[in-house]
Design a protein around this motif. Structure first.
Motif, mmCIF file in Angstrom:
data_model
loop_
_atom_site.group_PDB
_atom_site.id
_atom_site.type_symbol
_atom_site.label_atom_id
_atom_site.label_comp_id
_atom_site.label_asym_id
_atom_site.label_seq_id
_atom_site.Cartn_x
_atom_site.Cartn_y
_atom_site.Cartn_z
ATOM 1 N N THR A 190 -90.383 22.544 -25.368
ATOM 2 C CA THR A 190 -89.966 23.831 -24.825
ATOM 3 C C THR A 190 -91.153 24.545 -24.205
ATOM 4 O O THR A 190 -92.295 24.154 -24.405
ATOM 5 C CB THR A 190 -89.391 24.773 -25.922
ATOM 6 O OG1 THR A 190 -90.471 25.151 -26.777
ATOM 7 C CG2 THR A 190 -88.307 24.119 -26.734
ATOM 8 N N LYS A 222 -80.242 33.167 -34.417
ATOM 9 C CA LYS A 222 -80.690 34.314 -33.638
ATOM 10 C C LYS A 222 -80.210 35.657 -34.194
ATOM 11 O O LYS A 222 -80.798 36.696 -33.920
ATOM 12 C CB LYS A 222 -80.228 34.185 -32.188
ATOM 13 C CG LYS A 222 -80.732 32.921 -31.525
ATOM 14 C CD LYS A 222 -81.436 33.244 -30.225
ATOM 15 C CE LYS A 222 -81.931 32.032 -29.483
ATOM 16 N NZ LYS A 222 -82.470 30.940 -30.276
ATOM 17 N N GLY A 261 -88.216 29.845 -32.138
ATOM 18 C CA GLY A 261 -86.980 29.066 -32.179
ATOM 19 C C GLY A 261 -87.246 27.749 -32.884
ATOM 20 O O GLY A 261 -88.408 27.386 -33.148
ATOM 21 N N TRP A 262 -86.205 27.042 -33.174
ATOM 22 C CA TRP A 262 -86.330 25.856 -34.012
ATOM 23 C C TRP A 262 -87.209 24.784 -33.386
ATOM 24 O O TRP A 262 -88.077 24.217 -34.036
ATOM 25 C CB TRP A 262 -84.935 25.320 -34.303
ATOM 26 C CG TRP A 262 -84.918 24.081 -35.128
ATOM 27 C CD1 TRP A 262 -84.545 22.845 -34.723
ATOM 28 C CD2 TRP A 262 -85.293 23.948 -36.500
ATOM 29 N NE1 TRP A 262 -84.661 21.950 -35.744
ATOM 30 C CE2 TRP A 262 -85.120 22.594 -36.857
ATOM 31 C CE3 TRP A 262 -85.780 24.838 -37.468
ATOM 32 C CZ2 TRP A 262 -85.396 22.116 -38.128
ATOM 33 C CZ3 TRP A 262 -86.053 24.349 -38.742
ATOM 34 C CH2 TRP A 262 -85.865 23.013 -39.060
ATOM 35 N N LEU A 263 -86.995 24.533 -32.090
ATOM 36 C CA LEU A 263 -87.691 23.396 -31.489
ATOM 37 C C LEU A 263 -89.184 23.633 -31.288
ATOM 38 O O LEU A 263 -89.957 22.689 -31.206
ATOM 39 C CB LEU A 263 -87.044 23.016 -30.163
ATOM 40 C CG LEU A 263 -85.686 22.345 -30.286
ATOM 41 C CD1 LEU A 263 -85.169 21.976 -28.919
ATOM 42 C CD2 LEU A 263 -85.790 21.100 -31.163
ATOM 43 N N GLU A 264 -89.584 24.877 -31.168
ATOM 44 C CA GLU A 264 -91.012 25.099 -30.959
ATOM 45 C C GLU A 264 -91.729 25.425 -32.258
ATOM 46 O O GLU A 264 -92.936 25.590 -32.277
ATOM 47 C CB GLU A 264 -91.256 26.233 -29.960
ATOM 48 C CG GLU A 264 -90.499 27.495 -30.247
ATOM 49 C CD GLU A 264 -89.400 27.718 -29.230
ATOM 50 O OE1 GLU A 264 -89.145 26.788 -28.444
ATOM 51 O OE2 GLU A 264 -88.798 28.792 -29.223
HETATM 52 S S1 SF4 Z 1 -85.382 25.789 -30.200
HETATM 53 FE FE1 SF4 Z 1 -84.214 27.598 -29.948
HETATM 54 S S2 SF4 Z 1 -85.626 29.006 -29.065
HETATM 55 FE FE2 SF4 Z 1 -86.571 27.047 -28.885
HETATM 56 S S3 SF4 Z 1 -85.981 26.360 -26.905
HETATM 57 FE FE3 SF4 Z 1 -84.439 25.590 -28.262
HETATM 58 S S4 SF4 Z 1 -82.927 27.136 -28.286
HETATM 59 FE FE4 SF4 Z 1 -84.678 28.068 -27.367
#
Ligand code: SF4
Lengths: 1091, 939
Positions: B45, B304, B512-515
């Motif tokens: 991301t 969120k 967020g989860w992915l980062e």
């Molecule tokens: S993990 Fe959540 S915050 Fe991060 S890019 Fe995906 S949706 Fe967006």
């Protein structure tokens, strides 16, 4: 997985009727575990209940049972035998627990509502709804807004054409026929509120107010020849010739005059129209017709002339017939209103993508008006039904339904086919299990139909096993004894037979599970004594008695959970207010709407919002002026003139939460709020946070939201909780106090605005007629009795739920019965059942220095004394975590600030420029010219036309931009200054050229991140850089020298950072680096001197 | 060549090991300039990229190097063409083409897709349905599919439906081509199937992207033939068999992998609600606050809905949090401005106008224009106008004659200005119209980029500009959709946008989860650890249920679980040696629905499983205490000395206000001295007063017309009165009347008919009207008493004079003069209200209206009225009648005067305290808060 080969074990269909506190959820969990033990995977099981809380409890209960059984052989054995699989061992339960937890994502445990919504989401194209529809709670602001919007659209000629409006107007007139209604909107609101569900259930026009369907040929009709006015005149003459008592003659004269003049526009005179004489005449219409009738008056009978009898008969028929006609017309009008409303609502809700739970049910119920006529099915081939297995990723073979008594017809319509499929399936691979307690059916006003429980049994008499449960795991013996005594043998005179027999059918004598319930407890029924104070006849006496009890017992300091149950929000509020003033020693919480407005902090902040939107509101302004906010406003430099824009701007930019926090803090700084004030401020900020998530910045909507706001945060455990019986459903408390036993209407009074019935072939529906008319109409009276019985049954359920909330102590308080009324109330039922005259138990007692009459008592009055008083009532003050100091503490990890040179230029401009399409094009222009210049290595070698040609091939810019860019590029590269800057420097050393080079470096603990447009580096013979030039392209539209000087000034910081960065990268002293800006518009190269 | 998989271990944060991997071989003891111009680094991301960039910069700084040209991109960059494709349909065109297709198609042609009997394919349905179709296509594109490929799949359920959809897709593609455009999904697929290596790049580094899509893998496969592809995995070599060749965790393996969470009792937390999750975050931070600082904390917010609560709680603790997620255009004031104006243009409702006027930028514009509009007065006027004339439409205001009145100066100017804005708007194409509208409104506003709000405006408007540009470049849009639809589409497109969120300094990161793995803060708190969020499992879908996703090898529940278990493991392992990670699961969401804890929690071994399960499935033991309720501060109203000074006519009193003083002196003070009066524009119909005015006016017209006043013909009088009512209504509310008012008018006429009957009775009894609506004044104890008397009748027969007041009460019962004025004793009633006359039972005054009318008449004229009366015109027509005050005599009269004198004296002496304990209907309940006087500090 699980060794035991029980896979094929066939599961019975079971219906459990479980009394209050008997462990419904426990049974449901057992069933679920039984299925798991039979190797049935969770994606084949659906367990649905009503409340969100209950859904959570089902999860907890299943997991809890599995994990305790997995941890001890004893528990394993217990559970094993409960589910009828005695061979199961600890490890089997562990395996089941694993299976359960591994499949959490495939589980269908939840509320019935959420299941239905889930189905709707999977079939948007079929249902014609947007896939991303939002679900609104039935009674929340959003739902209310849609309703308002729908009405507005009906009134608005932009949405509704003139013809349709006229039709609507006619319908309204019809619906309110004979009644003057000038407040149209509130009337419509109430129609929609109360009647929509009838329309949704019976959307058939023919069923509404259809005389033939209801009465066939027996509609009460006077003879064509009769003339009511004449009859009335004749009767009056006759009457005056009789020697009846004067009062009787007067009353009859009034009645006759009223009836004679009665037409569809006359309003009903209750003083005449509900009188005993009319009652008696209507009761004996047949006798009147036969011309032999004596009228009872003042305990005497008066013979009526046969001629007068006939006249009276005709006159009464006229009255009844006219009034019923009116009702029929109103019913038809209501239908038309609802029909038109519903059509507009449908459009509005689909367009806005907002649906309520009811709407969703409606879409999926086969008979629904907007629905597709579908039901759900598990089989792909089922004609016209929605095949759910595939879209929902499940194979729901086993259904567990909780709180079944609250299922509504509409919900049932959605599920019915699925359930039918299960029961009709012979494979033994599917099962139905449902639990409920008809005695706790308190949601009929919302459409709950407790009869469904029995209907399924009737429909499949041999397929479903019925199991009763009546042992309480909640309440102590005295409570259970009392419940048995009240409900075990209902004999109160006046209770409708229907209600009593229905109750008996579902009644089981209750018992306690001895080791599981509190050993000691107490029940008492008391009556405030008449007092010099006039209060004794009003509810306040009961409220004061509540206060006495609470002061006496002091439950909060003893750590006993306490609830005071009432029937409505208003009483709750009154009671809570009174308790607060009477018992300041402990905290009383009213779990009702708008509770957070009970203090000046919230009120003032709301006044601020109100004033912002409506600065003409002198109420709000003065309110602010007399509050601490008055000074806050002044010291913020605001006044009555500019406050509005300032506040609106804050709201529209940062939201209500931010506004409330800012001004709340100001208020706190100026007066130092006490704990309660701070708490309420926090509540308000939370509420605002919730409101902000909807993105709405409308002040009125916010104020309405707060008016309806109910904190659904944790239940408070250091307070006496005042709540409605409905809110208490599913909960248990150590102490329950019932001070609101005299509902304003009697238990048998009809609550529905509509009356439904069915003839052989079809259903009919009619606006509920006047009692006196309906009771004496042969057709209607039957339905009337049924409806009364239903109303009464509902009330019994409410009473049952109230009583069974108590674990240890139950206190019932009621006023002495009024002398002259036959209406049945909770209090009168309790009195009749608990205080048998034979065992005169009445005794004076003293509670907290006030005398009361004790009507009934069971258990140990001093039960609570054994429980120690905790010295500090409000135990730990909510520990204030102060992180203020922490905020400035150094950290282990270094977090660096970012600096981007290209964003250094700080500028002011007119906001209007931002919307100029040219400014966007200017940006495009800038990047285009950049990319052209970027192509130039050394200008002396560059083929300008070739660069342009290549760029044109791929550019997506508009023709205009293309033309201008090329033109500027061509001219500027001819300019000497630019040429000089872009040519290869004559140098003996090595010359490097960097173009469009990104860099990130760390300087003084900050990251400088950016991109060099062009760098020329000259190296000495050793290869070490000796000199460098930074060139930056700028496409500003500037011409004059002053403009150029100003522009250079503007970019100086940026160039400074570039030089710093380059110096760091090349390890070259800054003074060896020069900076140049190429202004493409005037075609100049400018040296930037940095000091 | 092929891609190479590198296992980098997981005992350090991902940023550290990736930096090390890329940079270690390039640094050395000497000073180096590292130019990464030939490397492309792909991270999951944007925020992850930011973290990596920071880490690499730091790495270089520590290793005596400077870094140039680091290209760090998101996966989507692999399918981005080197140059923008000018023929690719914009998102706007895609929407417009779909909408046009669906709204013009016969849905019966797709019976398996739209089986319902009734489909209303209006614009809004078509637009949303089109979006649904395009979303489906986007998801399929991730796997390299189009809808038209689907029916080839033999495992497909509902094949007929897919065939319908394929035909629909075909029709859509045809339209795209007919417009001379290409479809973005198709472009993406073709780019992925024959990818050209990015210019100048000879190595692609896939840095810990745990879930590359099928399409991305296809592209990588081909790229790996030509250039180096390095795939980095945040896991040790020993775990190699748990990953496939693209670094993806293998679902079947991770499904069964067990791992521990250190100190689960402390690091697994169950919280009852979103608010409670946030509170727990604060508690955990304060528990750790000794050993760490604010920058050592990162908070994961996969759910969120928790964010606003955390932001709020942290801000209250003085720790501003930075939410790296973009901001939503829909929430930006500029969007709201446009939205409200478009709503006004298209719907023309009063409400839209009122909303528009309350936008601060609109107000600012009106204030700064040369029209000299005062915002406060403007809003006051619009409220008053609404209350009086009940406009439904904006046109009801602009076309109203009443607007000419001086009391609506600001409103008139403002509405004319807005009218001009609308007219101007209508003349331009939609996108340009919006631009020039905004330019006008924002004309007076100067922005400064130093100001955060202004910076956001800048960001937001740049996005808007590019969207509007999509509209202006396609003149053919107007042939696809009508103007109103285009406006709605513009709003839709604008509303979908997000803009960059400006970062504030030194804040705690919300991630967020992915980062989250990319944040190397030593203390990590992960909220929202609930099934459905982590992993983002889903059951049920309209087009792509999980079973189908699995068949198509799209991201399915199993792969998401594997990914998220792997990521979780990463958080834990990288902090096992130094740091802490703690997980919070919620028990319910903000709507109160129960949530399930994440399955990842249960990847523990059998021994721990039951305890873990119990920990996460139970009632939370949170406590909430509440302080006893208090009146936090008292309200201090202005003193009478100050307040009376501001009164226009301090020496005057209206006859009708005595009632207020009698009911409560303090409330009288608030109402008549402080002039507190609520005002808003939510009035939904005529209120009792308006209704009364209509009736009064009609009856007064009758009185003014000598002939009619003596009319004995029921029909004629009825007609006269009804006409007058008609006239009054239309004069006030316009012609034709709005729907709800027609109904009110009907009621009014019904009452007037009844009044006609009662009046004729009077005429028959020889009464005649001698005065109507006459104003009288007189002085009493130094105070001027004023009153307007509805009507004075004289009997021709006996010369009696009667004072009459019309009463149009809403109750079904009529109000009787006596009971309206006098009430039985209540022990708490103050002395000055006492009715001296009554013997025995003591009585009190509740109103002095009629007696004071008598007084006014007798002090101004020679008339000597006997008893006063109500002309009662209640809801039920039959009860319309003259109600005399039975038993009215001089003694009562005298008592009334005395009472009035008492009140006057008290007012003159500024006695307004104490308030009454109880009042019948309390307008001031919000101030009193159920106290009788404790809420105030007065005198
Ligand atoms: S993990 Fe959540 S915050 Fe991060 S890019 Fe995906 S949706 Fe967006």
């Amino acid at each position: 997985m699980i060794k035991q080969k029980t896979t094929s074990s066939k599961q019975d269909h079971i219906a459990i009727s479980a009394s209050a506190g008997s462990g419904k959820t426990f049974q449901l969990a057992n069933r679920y575990i039984g299925l798991l033990a039979g190797n049935i995977m969770p994606d084949r099981i659906s367990a649905l209940t009503f409340s969100r809380m209950a859904a959570g409890e089902i999860f907890d209960s299943i997991v809890n049972r599995l994990s305790t059984s997995a941890q001890s052989p004893v528990n394993a054995g217990l559970t094993a035998s409960l589910i009828g699989m005695p061979d199961l061992q600890q490890k089997d339960f562990l395996a089941m627990l694993r299976v359960f937890l591994n499949n959490l994502h495939r589980m269908h445990i939840g509320t019935l509502d959420s299941f239905i919504v889930g189905v709707a989401r999977a079939f948007p194209a079929e249902l014609g709804i947007p896939v991303d529809f939002k679900i609104m709670d039935e009674d929340n602001i959003a739902a209310n807004d849609i309703r308002q919007e729908t009405l507005t659209r009906i009134f608005n000629p932009v949405f509704t054409d003139k013809n349709a409006q006229c039709k609507f107007l006619e319908a309204f007139k019809l619906a309110t026929f004979g009644n003057e209604e000038k407040d149209v909107e509130s009337k419509l609101d109430s129609f929609i509120d109360n009647l929509r569900r009838f329309f949704q259930l019976i959307p058939d026009k023919n069923a509404w107010g259809n005389q033939a369907l209801i009465w066939h040929n027996n509609f009460p009709q006077p003879e064509k020849t009769s003339n009511p006015a004449q009859s009335a005149q004749k009767l009056s003459d006759w009457l005056n010739s009789t020697n009846y008592p004067g009062k009787m003659i007067d009353s009859m004269n009034n009645l006759i005059k009223f009836a004679g003049n009665y037409n569809e526009h006359t309003s009903w005179d209750t003083s005449i129209g509900n009188g005993t004489i009319l009652e008696r005449l209507l009761a004996h219409l047949e006798d009147l017709k036969k011309a032999s009738f004596s009228l009872e008056y003042g305990r005497k009978e008066y013979k009526i002339d046969s001629e007068a009898c006939v006249l009276l008969h005709q006159l009464m028929l006229h009255l009844v017939c006219t009034d019923l006609h009116k009702t029929i017309k109103q019913t038809q009008g209501l239908f038309q209103i609802l029909e038109q409303y519903e059509a507009m609502y449908d459009i509005t809700s689909r367009q806005t993508g907002n649906l309520t739970f009811t709407d969703a049910q409606h879409l999926l119920s086969p008979s629904g008006i907007q629905g597709t006529g579908t039901g759900l099915s598990r089989s792909p081939a089922a004609d016209g039904r929605l095949y759910i297995d595939y879209r929902l990723d499940c194979k729901l073979d086993h259904w567990l339904l909780d709180e079944f008594q609250d299922t509504s017809d509409l919900q049932w319509a959605v599920l019915q086919n699925l359930i039918d499929e299960i029961i009709q399936d012979n494979s033994g691979q599917r099962s139905l299990f449902y639990v409920g307690d008809i005695k706790q059916a308190i949601y009929s006003w919302r459409g709950g139909n407790h009869r469904l429980f029995g209907n399924i049994l009737k429909q499949y008499p041999h397929s479903i096993k019925q199991v009763p449960l009546s042992k309480s795991y909640r309440s102590c013996q005295p409570v259970i004894d009392t419940v048995n005594r009240v409900f075990g043998n209902l004999s109160h005179a006046g209770l409708p037979d229907g209600a009593v027999s229905e109750w008996r059918n579902s009644w089981q004598e209750h018992a306690c599970e001895p080791d599981k319930v509190p050993g000691d407890g107490h029940v008492m029924f008391i009556e405030p004594q008449p007092d010099t104070d006039s209060n004794s006849r009003d509810n306040t006496a009961c409220h004061l008695a509540t206060a006495s009890l609470l002061r006496e017992i002091d439950p909060i300091r003893r750590g006993l959970s306490t609830a005071v149950l009432v029937r409505d929000n208003k009483t709750g509020k009154e009671l809570a207010d009174l308790l607060r003033s009477q018992c300041p020693d402990f905290v009383t919480i009213h779990e009702g709407k708008a509770a957070i407005k009970d203090n000046p902090v919230v009120q003032c902040l709301l006044a601020l919002v109100q004033y912002a939107a409506h600065p003409g509101d002198t109420f709000a302004w003065q309110h602010l002026q007399m509050s601490p906010l008055g000074t806050c406003i002044t010291s913020a430099g605001l006044n009555s003139e500019n406050l509005t824009i300032a506040i609106l701007k804050k709201i529209q930019t940062d939201g209500f939460q931010s506004l409330m926090r800012e001004w709340g803090n100001r208020m706190d700084n100026s007066v130092h709020l006490d704990d309660f004030g701070k708490k309420r401020l926090e509540d308000l900020i939370s509420a605002a946070t919730e409101f902000d998530t909807g993105g709405n910045t409308d002040c009125s909507a916010f104020l309405r939201f707060i008016d309806n706001y109910q904190t659904h945060d944790l239940a408070v455990d250091n307070a006496v909780r005042v709540m409605t019986v409905h809110q208490a459903k599913g909960l248990g408390f150590d102490i329950v106090i019932l001070p609101d036993l005299k509902s304003s209407k009697g238990m048998t009074s009809l609550r529905n605005e509509m009356m439904t019935g069915s003839s052989e072939t079809s259903k009919w529906i009619l606006k509920t007629p006047r009692r006196i008319i309906a009771e004496h109409d042969p057709v209607l009276s039957k339905e009337w009795k049924k409806a009364e019985a239903e109303a009464c049954f509902d009330e019994l359920c409410v009473l049952y739920v109230s009583l069974t909330r108590a674990k240890r102590a139950l206190y019932m308080i009621s006023l002495p019965p009024p002398k002259s009324t036959s209406s049945i109330t909770h209090a009168s039922v309790l009195r009749a059942q608990l205080c048998r005259e034979s065992e005169n138990n009445q005794k004076d007692i003293t509670i907290n220095n006030t005398r009361y009459t004790r009507l009934y008592e069971s258990g140990n009055r001093d039960w609570y004394k054994a429980i120690a008083l905790n010295k500090t009532p409000s135990a730990k003050k909510s520990q204030q975590i102060s992180l203020r100091e922490f905020a400035s503490k150094p950290s282990r990890r270094k977090k660096l600030e970012y600096i981007e040179p290209s964003k250094q230029d700080e500028f002011e401009c007119k906001a209007s420029k931002l919307f100029d399409s040219k400014s966007g094009r200017t940006r495009d222009f800038g990047s285009a010219i950049h990319s052209l210049f970027e192509q130039i290595e050394w200008i002396e070698d560059a083929d300008i036309e070739n660069i342009i040609e290549k760029w044109l091939e791929t550019s997506t810019d508009t023709a205009e931009v293309k033309r201008d860019v090329c033109e500027q590029f061509r001219t500027s590269v001819q300019k000497a200054g630019i040429k000089a800057a872009l040519s290869k420097p004559a140098s003996s050393g090595i010359v490097n050229l960097w173009r469009e080079k990104k860099f990130e470096i760390i300087k003084d603990g900050k990251i400088i991140s950016g991109m060099f447009d062009r760098i020329t580096i000259i190296r000495d013979i050793s290869g070490a850089p000796s000199q460098a030039v930074i060139i930056d392209y700028k496409s500003n539209i500037i011409q004059t020298d002053e403009q150029i000087t100003a522009a250079i000034e503007k970019y100086r910081d940026q160039m400074f950072l570039y030089r710093q960065a380059l110096s760091y990268i090349l390890q070259l002293p800054e003074k060896m680096i020069s900076c140049q800006i190429i202004f493409t518009h005037p075609g100049q190269t400018q040296q930037v001197h940095i000091t | 060549m092929g891609a190479t998989l590198h296992f980098l271990g997981w005992d350090k944060p991902i940023t550290t090991i990736v930096s090390h991997f890329i940079l270690s071989s390039l640094t050395g003891p000497d000073r180096k300039i590292i130019d990464l111009q030939h490397d492309l680094i792909i991270v999951p991301t944007r925020q992850a990229g930011r973290h990596l960039r920071e880490a690499m910069t730091l790495y270089c700084a520590r290793h005596n190097a400077a870094m140039l040209s680091a290209r760090i991109e998101e996966p989507s960059s692999l399918f981005r063409p080197h140059k923008k494709n000018p023929r690719e349909a914009s998102a706007t065109m895609v929407k417009a083409l779909w909408t046009n297709l669906l709204s013009r198609s016969n849905l019966n042609d797709y019976p398996n897709l739209f089986p319902g009997p009734k489909h209303n394919n209006d614009f809004s349905w078509a637009m949303r349905m089109g979006e649904m179709m395009q979303n489906l296509r986007n998801t399929l594109t991730d796997g390299g599919y189009q809808i038209s490929n689907m029916p080839d799949n033999t495992e497909l359920e509902e094949p007929q439906r897919w065939l319908d959809m394929a035909r629909l897709e075909k029709a859509y593609i045809d339209r795209v081509e007919k417009a001379g455009l290409t479809d973005p999904c198709l472009n993406k697929i073709s780019l992925a199937t024959s990818p050209a290596p990015p210019e100048n790049i000879n190595r692609i580094i896939i840095a810990a992207v745990p879930d590359p899509s099928l399409l991305m893998i296809k592209a990588l496969e081909q790229l790996a033939e030509k250039i180096t592809v390095d795939i980095l995995v945040h896991a040790p070599e020993s775990m190699a068999d748990h990953f496939d060749q693209w670094g993806r965790p293998i679902p079947a393996k991770w499904m069964h992998l067990l791992f521990d969470i250190p100190d689960p009792q402390a690091n697994i937390i169950l919280a009852s609600s979103p608010q409670a999750q946030s509170r727990r975050v604060i508690e955990e931070i304060s528990a750790e606050s000794k050993s760490i600082g604010p920058s050592d904390i990162a908070i994961g917010v996969p759910d969120k809905s928790i964010i606003p609560h955390i932001e709020k709680d942290l801000a209250e603790s003085g720790l501003p949090a930075f939410n790296p997620a973009n901001k939503i255009m829909k929430d930006h004031p500029a969007y709201k401005l446009i939205e409200s104006f478009i709503s006004l243009v298209t719907n023309n409702t009063y409400k839209a106008f009122s909303t528009f006027l309350r936008h601060h930028d609109a107000l600012n514009f009106l204030e700064k224009s040369d029209l000299n509009i005062k915002p406060r007065n403007l809003l006051k006027e619009i409220d008053e106008f609404q209350n009086k004339y009940l406009p439904l439409l904006f046109d009801d205001i602009t076309q109203s004659r009443h607007l000419e009145s001086d009391s609506y100066n600001n409103l008139r100017k403002a509405s004319q200005t807005v009218r001009t804005l609308i007219d101007h708007f209508q003349k331009q194409n939609p996108a340009d119209a919006i631009r020039s509208f905004c330019q006008t409104i924002y004309e007076p506003r100067i922005i400064n980029t130093r100001n955060l709000n202004d910076k956001e405006l800048l960001e937001a408007t740049q996005k808007m500009d590019s969207i509007l540009q999509e509209f202006t470049t396609r003149p053919d849009l107007e042939s696809l959709l009508d103007r109103k639809s285009i406006l709605t589409l513009i709003l839709r497109r604008l509303g979908e946008q997000e803009y960059h969120n400006e970062r504030e300094k030194t804040a705690i990161d919300l991630e967020g989860w992915l980062e989250l793995t990319w944040n190397d803060a030593p203390f990590l708190i992960v909220t929202g650890m609930n099934e459905g969020t982590v992993p983002q499992s889903r059951t049920g879908d309209a087009f792509l249920p999980d079973s189908l996703r699995s068949i198509l090898q799209l991201r399915d529940n199993a792969s998401r679980f594997a990914r998220d278990a792997f990521l979780t493991r990463g958080f834990i392992e990288s902090r096992r040696n130094s740091g802490r990670v703690c997980f919070i699961a919620g028990k319910t969401n903000s709507a109160g629905d129960p949530l399930k804890p994440s399955r990842i929690f249960f990847r523990c071994d059998d021994k721990e499983l039951p305890a873990r399960a119990e920990l996460l499935f139970r009632q939370t033991d949170e406590h909430r205490n509440t302080p006893p309720s208090t009146i936090s501060f008292k309200l201090k109203p202005a003193t009478p000395e100050e307040a009376m000074r501001n009164l226009k006519h301090p020496g005057e009193l209206n006859v009708t206000s005595f009632r207020d003083y009698l009911s409560c002196p303090f409330r009288f003070y608030l109402k008549h001295v402080l002039k507190m009066k609520a005002l808003d524009d939510q009035k939904s119909g005529m209120d009792a007063r308006d209704f009364g005015d209509m009736i009064h006016w009609a009856l007064n017209e009758m009185a003014r017309n000598k002939e009619i006043a003596q009319c004995r013909e029921q029909k004629e009088l009825e007609m006269f009165l009804c006409n007058k009512a008609d006239h009054w209504m239309k004069n006030r509310y316009g012609n034709p009347l709005p729907l709800p008012l027609m109904i009110t008018l009907d009621s009014g006429k019904q009452r007037l008919r009844a009044a006609a009957r009662a009046h004729i009775d009077l005429v028959n009894q020889e009464w005649e009207i001698i005065q109507a609506e006459t104003e009288y004044k007189t002085e009493l104890n130094g105070m001027i008493i004023k009153g307007r008397i509805d009507r004075i009748d004289r009997n021709r027969h006996n010369g009696a004079i009667r004072i009459i007041d019309y009463k149009t009460s809403d109750g079904s019962k009529s109000k009787k003069p006596k009971t309206e004025h006098i009430k039985k004793d209540n022990s708490n009633t103050p002395e000055f209200t006492k009715l001296i006359a009554a013997a025995g039972e003591s009585e009190h005054w509740r109103d002095l209206q009629l007696p004071l009318y008598m007084f006014l008449v007798s002090s101004n004229t020679s008339m000597r009225p006997s008893a006063p009366a109500f002309f009662s015109i209640p809801r039920s027509a039959d009860d319309t009648d003259i109600l005399n005050w039975d038993g009215f005599d001089d003694e009562i009269m005298q008592s009334a005067i005395t009472c009035a004198q008492n009140i006057i004296t008290r007012i003159q002496e500024h006695i307004f305290w104490p308030p009454a304990e109880k009042v019948e209907y309390d307008d001031f309940a919000n101030l009193f808060l159920n106290t009788s006087k404790e809420a105030f500090y007065f005198q």
